[in-house]
Design a protein around this motif. Sequence first.
Motif, PDB file in Angstrom:
ATOM      1  N   TYR A  71       2.418  -4.682  -7.913  1.00 29.75           N
ATOM      2  CA  TYR A  71       2.307  -4.591  -6.459  1.00 29.75           C
ATOM      3  C   TYR A  71       1.298  -3.510  -6.146  1.00 29.75           C
ATOM      4  O   TYR A  71       1.390  -2.388  -6.654  1.00 29.75           O
ATOM      5  CB  TYR A  71       3.654  -4.241  -5.818  1.00 29.75           C
ATOM      6  CG  TYR A  71       3.540  -3.901  -4.348  1.00 29.75           C
ATOM      7  CD1 TYR A  71       3.183  -4.882  -3.423  1.00 29.75           C
ATOM      8  CD2 TYR A  71       3.750  -2.602  -3.892  1.00 29.75           C
ATOM      9  CE1 TYR A  71       3.048  -4.565  -2.070  1.00 29.75           C
ATOM     10  CE2 TYR A  71       3.627  -2.285  -2.547  1.00 29.75           C
ATOM     11  CZ  TYR A  71       3.279  -3.272  -1.640  1.00 29.75           C
ATOM     12  OH  TYR A  71       3.131  -2.959  -0.296  1.00 29.75           O
ATOM     13  N   ASP A  72       0.308  -3.843  -5.323  1.00 31.33           N
ATOM     14  CA  ASP A  72      -0.723  -2.895  -4.917  1.00 31.33           C
ATOM     15  C   ASP A  72      -0.383  -2.373  -3.525  1.00 31.33           C
ATOM     16  O   ASP A  72      -0.505  -3.110  -2.541  1.00 31.33           O
ATOM     17  CB  ASP A  72      -2.089  -3.585  -4.910  1.00 31.33           C
ATOM     18  CG  ASP A  72      -3.221  -2.626  -4.533  1.00 31.33           C
ATOM     19  OD1 ASP A  72      -2.933  -1.475  -4.143  1.00 31.33           O
ATOM     20  OD2 ASP A  72      -4.392  -3.030  -4.627  1.00 31.33           O
ATOM     21  N   PRO A  73       0.053  -1.122  -3.417  1.00 30.97           N
ATOM     22  CA  PRO A  73       0.467  -0.597  -2.114  1.00 30.97           C
ATOM     23  C   PRO A  73      -0.705  -0.283  -1.191  1.00 30.97           C
ATOM     24  O   PRO A  73      -0.527  -0.124   0.015  1.00 30.97           O
ATOM     25  CB  PRO A  73       1.226   0.685  -2.481  1.00 30.97           C
ATOM     26  CG  PRO A  73       0.590   1.125  -3.761  1.00 30.97           C
ATOM     27  CD  PRO A  73       0.237  -0.131  -4.496  1.00 30.97           C
ATOM     28  N   ILE A  74      -1.904  -0.181  -1.750  1.00 29.00           N
ATOM     29  CA  ILE A  74      -3.071   0.158  -0.933  1.00 29.00           C
ATOM     30  C   ILE A  74      -3.570  -1.069  -0.183  1.00 29.00           C
ATOM     31  O   ILE A  74      -3.946  -0.998   0.989  1.00 29.00           O
ATOM     32  CB  ILE A  74      -4.182   0.756  -1.814  1.00 29.00           C
ATOM     33  CG1 ILE A  74      -3.691   2.053  -2.453  1.00 29.00           C
ATOM     34  CG2 ILE A  74      -5.446   1.020  -0.982  1.00 29.00           C
ATOM     35  CD1 ILE A  74      -4.660   2.671  -3.426  1.00 29.00           C
ATOM     36  N   ALA A  75      -3.578  -2.239  -0.855  1.00 22.81           N
ATOM     37  CA  ALA A  75      -4.124  -3.457  -0.242  1.00 22.81           C
ATOM     38  C   ALA A  75      -3.445  -3.830   1.075  1.00 22.81           C
ATOM     39  O   ALA A  75      -4.142  -4.013   2.078  1.00 22.81           O
ATOM     40  CB  ALA A  75      -4.131  -4.590  -1.250  1.00 22.81           C
ATOM     41  N   ALA A  77      -0.700  -5.890  -1.536  1.00 20.34           N
ATOM     42  CA  ALA A  77      -0.667  -7.250  -2.049  1.00 20.34           C
ATOM     43  C   ALA A  77       0.238  -7.316  -3.276  1.00 20.34           C
ATOM     44  O   ALA A  77       0.341  -6.347  -4.032  1.00 20.34           O
ATOM     45  CB  ALA A  77      -2.073  -7.718  -2.417  1.00 20.34           C
ATOM     46  N   VAL A  78       0.891  -8.466  -3.439  1.00 22.73           N
ATOM     47  CA  VAL A  78       1.645  -8.743  -4.660  1.00 22.73           C
ATOM     48  C   VAL A  78       0.719  -9.554  -5.550  1.00 22.73           C
ATOM     49  O   VAL A  78       0.238 -10.621  -5.153  1.00 22.73           O
ATOM     50  CB  VAL A  78       2.931  -9.541  -4.362  1.00 22.73           C
ATOM     51  CG1 VAL A  78       3.560 -10.032  -5.660  1.00 22.73           C
ATOM     52  CG2 VAL A  78       3.917  -8.671  -3.592  1.00 22.73           C
ATOM     53  N   ARG A  79       0.454  -9.054  -6.743  1.00 22.07           N
ATOM     54  CA  ARG A  79      -0.481  -9.722  -7.652  1.00 22.07           C
ATOM     55  C   ARG A  79       0.262 -10.194  -8.894  1.00 22.07           C
ATOM     56  O   ARG A  79       0.909  -9.399  -9.581  1.00 22.07           O
ATOM     57  CB  ARG A  79      -1.622  -8.779  -8.013  1.00 22.07           C
ATOM     58  CG  ARG A  79      -2.427  -8.377  -6.773  1.00 22.07           C
ATOM     59  CD  ARG A  79      -3.748  -7.738  -7.075  1.00 22.07           C
ATOM     60  NE  ARG A  79      -4.512  -7.586  -5.854  1.00 22.07           N
ATOM     61  CZ  ARG A  79      -4.917  -6.419  -5.354  1.00 22.07           C
ATOM     62  NH1 ARG A  79      -4.638  -5.305  -5.998  1.00 22.07           N
ATOM     63  NH2 ARG A  79      -5.617  -6.377  -4.230  1.00 22.07           N
ATOM     64  N   LEU A  80       0.150 -11.480  -9.154  1.00 14.28           N
ATOM     65  CA  LEU A  80       0.864 -12.110 -10.255  1.00 14.28           C
ATOM     66  C   LEU A  80      -0.109 -12.697 -11.268  1.00 14.28           C
ATOM     67  O   LEU A  80      -1.130 -13.278 -10.885  1.00 14.28           O
ATOM     68  CB  LEU A  80       1.777 -13.224  -9.723  1.00 14.28           C
ATOM     69  CG  LEU A  80       2.777 -12.831  -8.625  1.00 14.28           C
ATOM     70  CD1 LEU A  80       3.537 -14.062  -8.155  1.00 14.28           C
ATOM     71  CD2 LEU A  80       3.735 -11.759  -9.120  1.00 14.28           C
ATOM     72  N   SER A  81       0.229 -12.542 -12.541  1.00 10.75           N
ATOM     73  CA  SER A  81      -0.581 -13.147 -13.597  1.00 10.75           C
ATOM     74  C   SER A  81      -0.462 -14.664 -13.510  1.00 10.75           C
ATOM     75  O   SER A  81       0.486 -15.203 -12.931  1.00 10.75           O
ATOM     76  CB  SER A  81      -0.125 -12.649 -14.965  1.00 10.75           C
ATOM     77  OG  SER A  81       1.233 -12.996 -15.184  1.00 10.75           O
TER      78      SER A  81
END
Length: 230
Positions: A71-75, A77-81
């Motif tokens: 999880y990128d708190p700056i964006a 965004a939840v980023r999944l492989s």
Amino acid sequence: MINVLFMLTFIVGLALTLWAQWRVRGNFDRWSRVAARSGLTGAEVARRILDANGLHHVPVQMVPGRLSDHYDPIAPAVRLSESVYHSHSIAAISVAAHECGHALQHKEAYGALVLRHRMVPLLNITSGAAPFLLFAGVAFRMAGLLLLGLVFFSTVVLFHLVTLPVEFNASARAKKIMAQQGFISGAEEERGVRRVLGTAAFTYVAGALVALMELLKYVVLLFFQTNNDD
């Protein structure tokens, strides 16, 4: 004595790290072959959790790599492989729900997460300088440099310790939400979720233990160094 201490901590730390990684990969692979009865993919589970909690503005994005989910708190965004984003497996939806747990923590300003984020700027400085200070302190027998290195390295250890409640809490949220919203059903699927998230959390425990061993090693070296100087 010093050489034995260095060798012992290196071997134990390496073994603990490799064992934790082996368990994570083993459990992830095992439950990647078991499809969830809900038929939802990791991306679909993530989207439903985020929308149900008012996080419509947080996208679910696919990223390259294996077990690169975060999880990128700056964006934000939840980023999944890719193996999680498109998969219907128990492993995939467990990982997706866990990352959404971090998004919920961010929304609620969960204390440990806030503290970890605030530590990052300091950590960027201390984590880079600590190894050089510790090496110089040991190599040149300079207790002052060794002590400063210990202080800097202590922030790294603290970061590891603060990370533990963040990860455990995200997993606890994931398990609760998955059961409540019907993403999993039955004892077998619940067991799979526990295995996947439990072993993943253990990697953070292993990291904290290794960091604590390293800190203790240099504390012992400082003790011997100051006593010998006297």
